[in-house]
Each structure stands twice: as C-alpha cells, then as structure tokens.
Design a protein around this motif. Structure first.
Motif, PDB file in Angstrom:
ATOM      1  N   UNK A  73       0.797  -1.211   0.000  1.00  0.00           N
ATOM      2  CA  UNK A  73       0.000   0.000   0.000  1.00  0.00           C
ATOM      3  C   UNK A  73       0.832   1.264   0.000  1.00  0.00           C
ATOM      4  N   UNK A  74       0.159   2.373  -0.221  1.00  0.00           N
ATOM      5  CA  UNK A  74       0.827   3.672  -0.252  1.00  0.00           C
ATOM      6  C   UNK A  74       1.545   3.971   1.058  1.00  0.00           C
ATOM      7  N   UNK A  75       0.922   3.662   2.189  1.00  0.00           N
ATOM      8  CA  UNK A  75       1.561   3.928   3.475  1.00  0.00           C
ATOM      9  C   UNK A  75       2.863   3.138   3.631  1.00  0.00           C
ATOM     10  N   UNK A  76       2.879   1.906   3.158  1.00  0.00           N
ATOM     11  CA  UNK A  76       4.106   1.115   3.224  1.00  0.00           C
ATOM     12  C   UNK A  76       5.194   1.724   2.353  1.00  0.00           C
ATOM     13  N   UNK A  77       4.825   2.206   1.178  1.00  0.00           N
ATOM     14  CA  UNK A  77       5.802   2.841   0.290  1.00  0.00           C
ATOM     15  C   UNK A  77       6.412   4.080   0.930  1.00  0.00           C
ATOM     16  N   UNK A  78       5.616   4.785   1.724  1.00  0.00           N
ATOM     17  CA  UNK A  78       6.099   5.984   2.395  1.00  0.00           C
ATOM     18  C   UNK A  78       6.826   5.674   3.695  1.00  0.00           C
ATOM     19  N   UNK A  79       6.843   4.424   4.077  1.00  0.00           N
ATOM     20  CA  UNK A  79       7.509   4.052   5.320  1.00  0.00           C
ATOM     21  C   UNK A  79       6.634   4.251   6.540  1.00  0.00           C
ATOM     22  N   UNK A  80       5.329   4.429   6.327  1.00  0.00           N
ATOM     23  CA  UNK A  80       4.419   4.712   7.438  1.00  0.00           C
ATOM     24  C   UNK A  80       3.554   3.524   7.836  1.00  0.00           C
ATOM     25  N   UNK A  81       3.466   2.511   6.999  1.00  0.00           N
ATOM     26  CA  UNK A  81       2.459   1.487   7.201  1.00  0.00           C
ATOM     27  C   UNK A  81       2.801   0.354   8.135  1.00  0.00           C
ATOM     28  N   UNK A  82       4.042   0.209   8.569  1.00  0.00           N
ATOM     29  CA  UNK A  82       4.393  -1.000   9.305  1.00  0.00           C
ATOM     30  C   UNK A  82       4.993  -0.734  10.676  1.00  0.00           C
ATOM     31  N   UNK A  83       4.791   0.443  11.232  1.00  0.00           N
ATOM     32  CA  UNK A  83       5.415   0.776  12.517  1.00  0.00           C
ATOM     33  C   UNK A  83       5.127  -0.225  13.634  1.00  0.00           C
ATOM     34  N   UNK A  84       3.870  -0.521  13.951  1.00  0.00           N
ATOM     35  CA  UNK A  84       3.631  -1.389  15.101  1.00  0.00           C
ATOM     36  C   UNK A  84       4.150  -2.812  14.910  1.00  0.00           C
ATOM     37  N   UNK A  85       4.015  -3.367  13.712  1.00  0.00           N
ATOM     38  CA  UNK A  85       4.384  -4.753  13.483  1.00  0.00           C
ATOM     39  C   UNK A  85       5.897  -4.971  13.476  1.00  0.00           C
ATOM     40  N   UNK A  86       6.652  -4.055  12.927  1.00  0.00           N
ATOM     41  CA  UNK A  86       8.074  -4.280  12.722  1.00  0.00           C
ATOM     42  C   UNK A  86       8.964  -3.712  13.812  1.00  0.00           C
ATOM     43  N   UNK A  87       8.467  -2.868  14.676  1.00  0.00           N
ATOM     44  CA  UNK A  87       9.330  -2.221  15.653  1.00  0.00           C
ATOM     45  C   UNK A  87      10.076  -3.236  16.510  1.00  0.00           C
ATOM     46  N   UNK A  88       9.377  -4.203  17.058  1.00  0.00           N
ATOM     47  CA  UNK A  88      10.052  -5.172  17.918  1.00  0.00           C
ATOM     48  C   UNK A  88      11.068  -5.989  17.128  1.00  0.00           C
ATOM     49  N   UNK A  89      10.756  -6.281  15.881  1.00  0.00           N
ATOM     50  CA  UNK A  89      11.687  -7.014  15.014  1.00  0.00           C
ATOM     51  C   UNK A  89      12.959  -6.192  14.777  1.00  0.00           C
ATOM     52  N   UNK A  90      12.796  -4.907  14.497  1.00  0.00           N
ATOM     53  CA  UNK A  90      13.950  -4.040  14.256  1.00  0.00           C
ATOM     54  C   UNK A  90      14.776  -3.872  15.531  1.00  0.00           C
ATOM     55  N   UNK A  91      14.122  -3.715  16.662  1.00  0.00           N
ATOM     56  CA  UNK A  91      14.834  -3.574  17.935  1.00  0.00           C
ATOM     57  C   UNK A  91      15.618  -4.850  18.234  1.00  0.00           C
ATOM     58  N   UNK A  92      15.012  -6.005  17.978  1.00  0.00           N
ATOM     59  CA  UNK A  92      15.688  -7.279  18.217  1.00  0.00           C
ATOM     60  C   UNK A  92      16.934  -7.439  17.347  1.00  0.00           C
TER      61      UNK A  92
END
Length: 102
Positions: free
Chosen positions: A2-21
């Motif tokens: 989606x457009x939000x994913x392309x802008x880097x806005x669409x996946x904040x809640x799902x990926x944050x813990x993955x990125x922190x890990x």
C-alpha cells in the motif's frame, strides 16, 4: 504493497520489535538544534538535508535503521531514500512516540 508502506508509514507497530531485536540504529533526521533540545538516548542525528550524502556511511553500519523526526513526515522521506538504496529501514515516526514504544 500500500501507499503507506511505500512511504515508510504502514508498518510501525508490526516491525518495531523485530527491528529492535536486530539492534537497529535509531537515526533522528531533525536539525541539530531540534536534536539538542531532546532525543532518544543513543540515537544518531543525521538531518534530512544531509542524509543522502551519508548513505554509504549508513550502509557500512550493516544494521537495520529506524528513522524518526518530530512528526513522522521527514522520517518518511528519509525512509524512502534509504529503502531506495537497499538499506533495511522503517519509519519510527515522531521521536517522542517512538521513545514511548521502545
């Protein structure tokens, strides 16, 4: 995607813990003055207007990146630029909201 994913806005809640890990580096793209007035401890300040010049340096970190700013707009632009340069990145949005979620 989606457009939000392309802008880097669409996946904040799902990926944050993955990125922190993965020990992601937090990059605050606000100005040096804004950063000096408050920021996430351990974050690095690379203002949006100079991030394109720092892409090769960021790639050398060999770590995922979470970008943040005041509201999420500048970090969205930074996330898009970094994604175009094959850097694993997510838009963390506003730094204060991101700090509360860490």
């Amino acid at each position: 995607m989606g457009l939000l994913n392309l802008l880097g806005l669409g996946t904040k809640p799902d990926n944050l813990s993955e990125f922190v890990a993965k020990h992601a580096v937090i990059v605050d793209v606000r100005t040096a003055e804004e950063f000096a007035s408050g920021h996430i401890e351990g974050s690095r300040n690379i203002p949006l207007d100079s991030i394109a010049a720092k892409v090769s340096e960021i790639k050398k970190w060999n770590q995922p990146v979470i970008v943040c700013c005041r509201s999420g707009m500048r970090s969205s632009q930074a996330a898009s630029l970094l994604k175009q340069n094959d850097i694993e990145v997510m838009n963390g949005g506003g730094w204060q909201n991101l700090q509360r979620r860490l």
